[in-house]
Write a protein that holds these residues in place. Structure first.
Motif: not given
Length: 506
Positions: A213-226, A291-293
């Motif tokens: 599961t990932f959260a949305q980062g500053d760039s708008g992509e879901y890259t921050e691992h939770l 993360t993979p799209s």
């Protein structure tokens, strides 16, 4: 006169007992304060240091999420082993996505969506290293099928579920933590499909269902691992899981009460236990790799959503986590912190504490026998191979260049004119090397777009110029049959509607 002392037997016995007790009463008094006790041993500095490194109960973090697979665990699993759950091929199983945060924990996630990627992967280390070849073989035997699917009509609370044609064992979706969310997954591969056929009745290999599961980062992509969690499963042909569960239950009923105490009870649901992130997404928040799209559109359309972006065309690149066989090399100058990150990234999290004081050079000095003795045969050999690994050569190398030469004052070409005089031209046609590992049209297009500084979404079609100047549509089969070190000149042609571009390989 002689005195004769007469005593009965009872008196003699009582006297002997008293003397014996008196002789024992002094034992241990000579040691006194000098005797060692267990508390004194534990007070030694080495044990104090070990205890200080152990997390206390108050330091234990509560996982922010909990995933529950609605399928019963096997009763034939010993107490200290991981749970095992049997699934039927193609049957939809509910996975409940639960918000497990404490009050006030991670407030930045309130009223926001998170992204989860669910995968079915191999449990055995041996198969994990050959995952790409295993899945390619499965794809060859069952063209058009997927290993994992989401049953969208039955799922509740998920948004934008997506799959990618090249990721047959994974799917992704968004969900709101404040709402009831359940995703129904279907596993289409069975455990015996990856077992060598010998004499029949082979034991199937176990899989894992893992959710990252990932959260949305500053760039708008879901890259921050939770959070990441997984569980062990085995997949049988339809109704085979029910029969296997019944067989295990009957075997346990025949055991004695003393033997039953060595086994776990069977639970109606399976709770996924915390684990390290899958390597594709490890440390994504650190290196800012997306993360993979995924997309549900056909691969032949080559749209932005169907082809993940990648700026790497080097055979030794490490920014492309989807490439198989390329392990990040551990540098001899790596610090202790960098060595810990390397262990985590390469799935050696269980040994981070053991090597908590090892730098890169310390780890690289360990021999194969050292690692086998420290980590055991399986993980020891795996760690040795990872430390000494070499980059895998690309399967195909292609050289490409844009048709219009680029002007460069640093690059000069010497030529001879009609009069025999030497002249210098400031223009030189520069080719770029593209290293292909997947041998697909999508991979070639993605890397050509990077070289030409073109958005992948603007490329409508790619053609290869054939005999007599005909244009042949680029396909996976064409890329697969390209000779190594092929050279192409890229010509760009605008679409008739002006909304995109066509690329022609000459």
């Amino acid at each position: 006169m002689a005195w004769v002392l007469k005593m009965d037997d009872a008196t003699i016995e009582s006297g002997l007992v008293h003397d014996f007790d008196a002789s024992l009463s002094g034992i241990g008094q000579e040691l006194g304060a000098g005797a060692y006790s267990m508390s004194d041993v534990l007070a030694l500095p080495i044990f104090k240091q070990e205890d200080s490194s152990l997390p206390t109960e108050n330091e234990t973090k509560n996982p922010p999420f909990q995933y529950v697979l609605c399928a019963a665990t096997s009763p034939a699993v010993k107490l200290h082993d991981e749970t095992l759950t049997y699934l039927n091929q193609g049957q939809s199983y509910e996975v409940r996505m639960l918000d497990n945060r404490k009050a006030g924990e991670l407030p930045e996630l309130n009223n926001k969506m998170v992204k989860s990627i669910v995968r079915v992967v191999f449990h055995d280390r041996r198969l994990q290293y050959t995952e790409h070849q295993q899945l390619e073989g499965w794809k060859w035997n069952r063209p058009g099928d997927r290993l994992l699917d989401i049953d969208i009509p039955m799922s509740v609370g998920i948004v934008e579920p997506k799959t990618h044609p090249s990721q047959l064992n994974a799917a992704e979706f968004l969900w709101d933590m404040n709402k009831r969310t359940s995703v129904f997954v279907q596993v289409h591969c069975i455990s015996t499909e990856f077992t060598p056929r010998k004499h029949g009745g082979e034991k199937g290999v176990p899989f894992r269902i893992q959710i990252d599961t990932f959260a949305q980062g500053d760039s708008g992509e879901y890259t921050e691992h939770l959070h990441s969690a997984s569980c062990q499963i085995k997949v049988f042909k339809p109704k085979g899981a029910d029969r296997k569960q019944k067989t295990d239950r009957e075997k346990m009923e025949k055991r004695t009460a003393q033997e039953k105490e060595k086994y776990q009870p069977s639970y109606d649901t399976t709770i996924l236990s915390e684990c390290s992130p899958w390597p594709d997404n490890a440390y994504v928040s650190t290196n800012q790799a997306a993360t993979p799209s995924f997309a549900s559109t056909p691969l032949s359309t080559y749209t932005t959503s169907s082809v993940p972006d990648s700026d790497s065309s080097s055979p030794n690149h490490q920014a492309d986590p989807g490439s198989h066989g390329n392990l990040e090399q551990l540098s001899p100058t790596a610090s202790i912190q960098d060595a810990q990150k390397w262990l985590l990234k390469n799935r050696f999290s269980s040994y981070t504490r053991l090597f908590s004081h090892f730098s890169g050079s310390d780890l690289l000095k360990l021999t194969r026998d050292d690692l086998v003795q420290i980590c055991g045969p399986a993980d020891g050999i795996r760690l040795f191979n990872a430390l000494k690994s070499r980059s895998v050569c690309p399967r195909l190398t292609v050289y490409v260049c844009q048709e219009s030469p680029r002007e460069s004052p640093l690059l000069e070409r010497h030529s001879t004119n009609e009069n025999g005089d030497h002249s210098i031209s400031s223009s030189l046609r520069v080719y770029h090397a593209l290293y292909l590992e997947e041998l697909t049209a999508a991979e070639l297009i993605r890397k050509m777009a990077c070289v030409c500084s073109l958005p992948v979404g603007k490329i409508n079609q790619v053609y290869r110029q054939g005999p007599t100047g005909i244009h042949i549509l680029l396909s996976d089969q064409m890329v697969y049959n390209l000779p190594d070190e092929s050279c192409f000149l890229i010509s760009t042609v605008k679409d008739e509607l002006g909304e995109g571009l066509h690329l022609i390989l000459k």
